[in-house]
Design a protein around this motif. Structure first.
Motif, short mmCIF file in Angstrom:
data_model
loop_
_atom_site.label_atom_id
_atom_site.label_comp_id
_atom_site.label_asym_id
_atom_site.label_seq_id
_atom_site.Cartn_x
_atom_site.Cartn_y
_atom_site.Cartn_z
N PRO A 109 0.23 14.12 -6.06
CA PRO A 109 -0.01 15.04 -4.94
C PRO A 109 0.18 14.39 -3.57
O PRO A 109 0.62 15.05 -2.62
CB PRO A 109 -1.47 15.47 -5.15
N ASP A 110 -0.15 13.10 -3.45
CA ASP A 110 -0.01 12.43 -2.16
C ASP A 110 1.41 12.51 -1.62
O ASP A 110 1.62 12.62 -0.40
CB ASP A 110 -0.41 10.95 -2.28
N MET A 111 2.41 12.46 -2.50
CA MET A 111 3.80 12.50 -2.06
C MET A 111 4.17 13.90 -1.58
O MET A 111 4.93 14.06 -0.62
CB MET A 111 4.73 12.04 -3.18
N MET A 142 0.85 -1.19 0.00
CA MET A 142 0.00 0.00 0.00
C MET A 142 0.88 1.24 0.00
O MET A 142 1.84 1.34 0.75
CB MET A 142 -0.89 0.00 1.26
N TRP A 143 0.50 2.25 -0.84
CA TRP A 143 1.29 3.48 -0.89
C TRP A 143 1.32 4.17 0.46
O TRP A 143 2.35 4.62 0.91
CB TRP A 143 0.69 4.43 -1.94
N LYS A 144 0.17 4.27 1.12
CA LYS A 144 0.08 5.05 2.35
C LYS A 144 1.05 4.55 3.41
O LYS A 144 1.56 5.31 4.19
CB LYS A 144 -1.36 4.98 2.90
N VAL A 145 1.27 3.25 3.45
CA VAL A 145 2.14 2.68 4.48
C VAL A 145 3.61 2.70 4.03
O VAL A 145 4.46 3.26 4.69
CB VAL A 145 1.70 1.24 4.81
N GLY A 146 3.86 2.10 2.89
CA GLY A 146 5.24 1.95 2.44
C GLY A 146 5.87 3.21 1.90
O GLY A 146 6.90 3.66 2.39
N MET A 147 5.23 3.81 0.89
CA MET A 147 5.83 4.95 0.21
C MET A 147 5.92 6.17 1.12
O MET A 147 6.88 6.93 1.05
CB MET A 147 5.04 5.29 -1.06
N SER A 148 4.92 6.39 1.97
CA SER A 148 4.95 7.56 2.84
C SER A 148 6.14 7.49 3.79
O SER A 148 6.79 8.50 4.08
CB SER A 148 3.64 7.67 3.64
N GLU A 149 6.43 6.29 4.28
CA GLU A 149 7.59 6.13 5.15
C GLU A 149 8.88 6.40 4.39
O GLU A 149 9.80 7.04 4.91
CB GLU A 149 7.61 4.71 5.73
N GLU A 150 8.93 5.95 3.14
CA GLU A 150 10.12 6.18 2.33
C GLU A 150 10.35 7.66 2.08
O GLU A 150 11.47 8.16 2.18
CB GLU A 150 9.99 5.45 0.99
N VAL A 151 9.29 8.39 1.75
CA VAL A 151 9.40 9.83 1.51
C VAL A 151 9.88 10.55 2.77
O VAL A 151 10.78 11.39 2.72
CB VAL A 151 8.06 10.43 1.02
N GLY A 152 9.29 10.19 3.90
CA GLY A 152 9.69 10.82 5.16
C GLY A 152 11.15 10.59 5.51
O GLY A 152 11.87 11.51 5.89
N LYS A 153 11.58 9.34 5.36
CA LYS A 153 12.98 9.01 5.67
C LYS A 153 13.94 9.68 4.70
O LYS A 153 14.98 10.21 5.11
CB LYS A 153 13.17 7.49 5.64
N ARG A 173 3.55 17.09 5.49
CA ARG A 173 3.22 16.63 6.84
C ARG A 173 4.46 16.39 7.69
O ARG A 173 4.40 16.44 8.92
CB ARG A 173 2.38 15.34 6.76
N LYS A 174 5.57 16.14 7.02
CA LYS A 174 6.84 15.96 7.74
C LYS A 174 7.49 17.29 8.07
O LYS A 174 8.60 17.33 8.60
CB LYS A 174 7.79 15.10 6.91
N GLY A 175 6.82 18.38 7.72
CA GLY A 175 7.32 19.71 8.09
C GLY A 175 7.91 20.51 6.95
O GLY A 175 8.35 21.64 7.16
N HIS A 176 7.92 19.93 5.73
CA HIS A 176 8.53 20.66 4.63
C HIS A 176 7.54 21.64 4.01
O HIS A 176 6.34 21.38 3.99
CB HIS A 176 9.05 19.70 3.56
N ARG A 177 8.05 22.78 3.52
CA ARG A 177 7.17 23.81 2.98
C ARG A 177 7.51 24.25 1.55
O ARG A 177 6.64 24.70 0.82
CB ARG A 177 7.17 25.05 3.90
N ASN A 178 8.77 24.17 1.14
CA ASN A 178 9.19 24.65 -0.17
C ASN A 178 9.25 23.51 -1.18
O ASN A 178 9.99 22.54 -1.00
CB ASN A 178 10.57 25.32 -0.07
N PHE A 179 8.47 23.66 -2.27
CA PHE A 179 8.40 22.65 -3.31
C PHE A 179 8.61 23.31 -4.67
O PHE A 179 8.26 24.49 -4.86
CB PHE A 179 7.05 21.94 -3.28
N GLY A 180 9.16 22.56 -5.61
CA GLY A 180 9.45 23.12 -6.92
C GLY A 180 8.92 22.26 -8.04
O GLY A 180 8.82 21.04 -7.93
N GLU A 181 8.60 22.93 -9.15
CA GLU A 181 8.17 22.25 -10.36
C GLU A 181 8.83 22.89 -11.57
O GLU A 181 9.12 24.08 -11.59
CB GLU A 181 6.64 22.33 -10.54
N ASN A 182 9.07 22.07 -12.62
CA ASN A 182 9.74 22.52 -13.82
C ASN A 182 8.80 22.94 -14.94
O ASN A 182 9.19 23.70 -15.82
CB ASN A 182 10.63 21.40 -14.38
#
Length: 282
Positions: A48-50, A1-12, A56-65
């Motif tokens: 968008p989920d990522m 499941m994305w919510k469990v596995g991928m979210s942990e990977e993004v956070g780490k 949610r992990k505290g990050h605020r600045n995001f970029g797109e090309n």
């Protein structure tokens, strides 16, 4: 499941990059301006989920090309609801016919790729017209082609001072924030400091001396997934990191090469090479 596995990977992965950013900043010479480096998480091709998970992990600045992808992502109902304090950076090549579309993006924080006086004038007039009820200026950076490669966008270095002067004196709706470069890919640090980064440092000195600007008020956006630590060590205040946080990018429409022309470069390397050829890599 994305919510469990991928979210942990993004956070780490995000925390690991934040730690590396902070460690690189600690190694920076004391002679450089003590400006904490900003990490721009580049979410190109990612859902968008990522973005929400990184937020949610505290990050605020995001970029797109790409303008269209930024418009879609920034206007996504989930992101608007879950990320009210998000700050979007546009870091790709901007054509004048896309300026109005870009400036309508919710929570647009900075355009890092102004590369001509004409583009600056267009962004300035459009921002004034679209944001008539607001006195807030739009932060912009001037992109310089420090490597001289035809595949890279950006000002010829010799036009830097006059372009910055024009923005400061003629573009009242814009706030000049700093200089940006992409630089050549695959530079070997065994040969010494990256010359493209050194060039950006030199042009900041020139801009500040010519226009009497405090050095600490002119940011430097340089450094991506493969070289952001070195960039910070030599003075970058803004690094653009994507795949190291979010994983390899997804290009569903990328054609499969014929067997006789199939690249010998590994998949991740091929993706990065393609990004650089389109001058959209971070």
């Amino acid at each position: 499941m994305w919510k469990v596995g991928m979210s942990e990977e993004v956070g780490k992965a995000l925390q690991a990059v934040v730690d590396r950013v902070n460690q690189a900043a600690a190694r920076r010479p004391k002679t450089l301006p003590a400006v904490p480096p900003r990490l721009v998480a580049v979410s190109k091709t990612k859902p968008p989920d990522m973005v929400i998970e990184a937020y949610r992990k505290g990050h605020r600045n995001f970029g797109e090309n790409y303008v269209n992808e930024l418009v879609d992502k920034a206007s996504n109902p989930q992101i608007l609801e879950s990320c009210p304090e998000i700050e979007w950076h546009f870091i790709g090549h901007l054509q004048k016919n896309n300026v109005n579309k870009l400036l309508g993006v919710p929570n647009l924080f900075m355009v890092e790729t102004v590369d001509s006086v004409k583009l600056a004038d267009k962004v300035n007039s459009s921002w004034q017209r679209l944001r008539t009820a607001s006195t807030q200026t739009l932060k912009v950076m001037v992109q310089i082609n420090t490597s001289g490669e035809e595949s890279k966008h950006g000002l010829p270095p010799g036009e830097t001072v006059t372009t910055v002067k024009h923005i400061i004196s003629k573009c009242s709706a814009l706030h000049f924030s700093g200089l940006m470069t992409i630089g050549r890919y695959g530079y070997d640090l065994a040969d010494g400091p990256n010359p493209d980064f050194q060039a950006l440092l030199s042009w900041r000195q020139e801009v500040c001396a010519s226009l009497q600007l405090p050095l600490e008020d002119v940011e430097l956006s340089m450094g991506m997934s493969t070289d952001f630590e070195h960039a910070i060590e030599v003075g970058s205040t803004n690094v653009r990191v994507g795949s190291t946080i979010f994983g390899n990018r997804d290009y569903p429409n990328t054609p499969t090469p014929s067997p006789e022309k199939k690249s010998k470069v590994p998949t991740e390397e091929a993706a990065k090479k393609m990004e650089r050829l389109t001058v959209t890599e971070q």
